[in-house]
Design a protein around this motif. Structure first.
Motif, PDB file in Angstrom:
ATOM      1  N   UNK A   1       0.835  -1.203   0.000  1.00  0.00           N
ATOM      2  CA  UNK A   1       0.000   0.000   0.000  1.00  0.00           C
ATOM      3  C   UNK A   1       0.869   1.252   0.000  1.00  0.00           C
ATOM      4  N   UNK A   2       1.944   1.234   0.781  1.00  0.00           N
ATOM      5  CA  UNK A   2       2.851   2.376   0.805  1.00  0.00           C
ATOM      6  C   UNK A   2       3.450   2.631  -0.576  1.00  0.00           C
ATOM      7  N   UNK A   3       3.792   1.571  -1.280  1.00  0.00           N
ATOM      8  CA  UNK A   3       4.343   1.728  -2.630  1.00  0.00           C
ATOM      9  C   UNK A   3       3.325   2.364  -3.573  1.00  0.00           C
ATOM     10  N   UNK A   4       2.036   1.994  -3.440  1.00  0.00           N
ATOM     11  CA  UNK A   4       1.022   2.629  -4.290  1.00  0.00           C
ATOM     12  C   UNK A   4       0.959   4.132  -4.018  1.00  0.00           C
ATOM     13  N   UNK A   5       1.106   4.540  -2.762  1.00  0.00           N
ATOM     14  CA  UNK A   5       1.057   5.962  -2.408  1.00  0.00           C
ATOM     15  C   UNK A   5       2.287   6.700  -2.923  1.00  0.00           C
ATOM     16  N   UNK A   6       3.470   6.117  -2.729  1.00  0.00           N
ATOM     17  CA  UNK A   6       4.707   6.792  -3.135  1.00  0.00           C
ATOM     18  C   UNK A   6       4.796   6.893  -4.654  1.00  0.00           C
TER      19      UNK A   6
ATOM     20  N   UNK B   1      -3.834   3.199 -15.777  1.00  0.00           N
ATOM     21  CA  UNK B   1      -2.908   2.625 -16.748  1.00  0.00           C
ATOM     22  C   UNK B   1      -1.523   2.397 -16.134  1.00  0.00           C
ATOM     23  N   UNK B   2      -0.892   3.472 -15.672  1.00  0.00           N
ATOM     24  CA  UNK B   2       0.486   3.361 -15.197  1.00  0.00           C
ATOM     25  C   UNK B   2       0.595   2.593 -13.885  1.00  0.00           C
ATOM     26  N   UNK B   3      -0.242   2.938 -12.901  1.00  0.00           N
ATOM     27  CA  UNK B   3      -0.181   2.239 -11.613  1.00  0.00           C
ATOM     28  C   UNK B   3      -0.468   0.739 -11.733  1.00  0.00           C
TER      29      UNK B   3
END
Length: 407
Positions: free
Chosen positions: A102-107, A325-327
């Protein structure tokens, strides 16, 4: 028994049947994935109607008061009830990678949002909204509706519906709690800094000014290395406003984790046989109001946005490209790479939830944050509206691919 004489015709019949089956499965999945988005859009429409001048039920003052209730009561109750019911020590050990994911999705979303800002060059008061919409995904109510719907579909790759829904909701509860912590610590303060580089933002709901950075900064003299380190830590601690970090939802998540991980507290509060189950039932009842009230507020704010928010179409397109798309593409590489390295178990449902965290639309709490700031709420509602309209396509195509990938 019919016996095939010409193999070419048999293979042709099998191919036609497979294509028909795949088409029906895709149609069923499209309908299943579209239902939660349709529900949100319908409730948004009700909020829009209630905010019309002719009706004037959900006017600006009413929306601010509702935001206060959501901020202090509904959202914390939703996080606490969902997390305490499903989280145990064993499940936390099994799902240790989820907080990192989840942290990676935010960063990553924040970085991509910064690129959108550089490309579209929006007004300064929209920078925080753009980064927030790219960083914070709806890790709560959307997956809470999507997972049970997919689990109850015929031919689901995640086993029997009962077990699928039980474990799936546990994963989503942890995801929602972690997302709430990151939203009210990382995203909240990031949006404040980007919206007001000076470091202060007036929060209308409380009629107070809550500075993110205190004006007091001490400059050290020529002292030793250890003294410099202590001085730097002390300086950083003074700069951080703990009231903005420990928001009600964050506190609720910490309390829920304590209850879920403590066997004694869990027996007292959680379950049908718990002596103090009335507390959990009351908190759960309050939490049920968070999703519809949040959605009504977004619909009400949308009215002002459509009247002339000055929103650039390129900004909306940039947020949509990042989230849909990118995420998701980067999420596939991250989750599958983690599985390859042995950081994630091979359970398909768990991997599916991790992948789903990269494709959900922006968090509804962003509307609450902009409402608390007293700036940009109409523009935020426009972005949220179009993001959820287009989510019906994204939440059909990507979950189909994810199920094929993990099954």
């Amino acid at each position: 028994m019919f016996e095939c004489i010409d193999r070419r015709y048999c293979f042709g019949c099998v191919g036609i049947r497979l294509k028909a089956t795949m088409t029906m499965r895709l149609l069923d999945l499209f309908i299943t994935s579209s239902i939660p988005v349709a529900k949100i859009l319908l409730i948004t429409g009700i909020g829009f109607y209630l905010a019309l001048d002719q009706v004037n039920i959900l006017n600006q003052d009413a929306r601010k008061q509702l935001n206060n209730i959501v901020f202090y009561v509904f959202s914390p109750s939703l996080v606490a009830s969902s997390l305490s019911e499903t989280i145990t020590y064993e499940s936390m050990v099994k799902m240790w990678f989820m907080p990192l994911n989840v942290l990676l999705t935010f960063i990553i979303g924040s970085f991509l949002g910064w690129i959108v800002i550089k490309i579209t060059k929006p007004p300064s008061h929209l920078r925080g909204i753009i980064v927030g919409c790219c960083a914070a995904g709806n890790l709560g109510n959307m997956p809470l509706i999507i997972i049970p719907a997919i689990c109850n579909e015929k031919g689901s790759p995640f086993g029997d519906p009962e077990s699928c829904e039980k474990y799936g909701l546990g994963y989503i509860a942890l995801s929602m709690a972690i997302g709430a912590i990151y939203i009210w610590t990382y995203v909240y303060n990031l949006m404040r800094m980007l919206a007001n580089p000076g470091g202060e933002t007036a929060i209308n709901s409380t009629s107070s000014t809550m500075p993110l950075i205190s004006p007091k900064v001490e400059v050290g003299e020529q002292v030793g290395t250890w003294s410099k380190v202590k001085q730097r830590v002390s300086s950083v601690a003074e700069k951080i406003n703990l009231r903005t970090i420990f928001a009600p939802s964050t506190i609720a998540a910490l309390i829920a984790l304590a209850v879920g991980l403590n066997p004694l507290l869990r027996k007292l509060l959680v379950g049908n046989t718990a002596p103090l189950r009335v507390i959990e039932d009351s908190v759960s009842l309050l939490g049920d109001g968070a999703i519809p009230v949040l959605t009504l507020i977004v619909g009400g704010n949308l009215l002002n946005g459509l009247r002339g928010s000055g929103m650039n179409k390129s900004v909306i397109m940039g947020v949509v490209v990042v989230r849909y798309l990118l995420l998701p593409i980067l999420g596939v590489f991250i989750v599958r790479g983690a599985h390859y390295l042995g950081l994630v178990t091979s359970e398909p449902l768990y991997q599916f939830v991790l992948l789903l965290q990269y494709v959900v639309p922006p968090a509804m709490n962003l509307g609450t944050i902009t409402q608390l700031f007293g700036s940009g709420e109409s523009e935020c509602s426009v972005i949220l509206f179009w993001s959820y309209v287009l989510a019906s396509v994204s939440l059909t195509v990507w979950p189909t691919f994810f199920m094929w990938l993990v099954a």
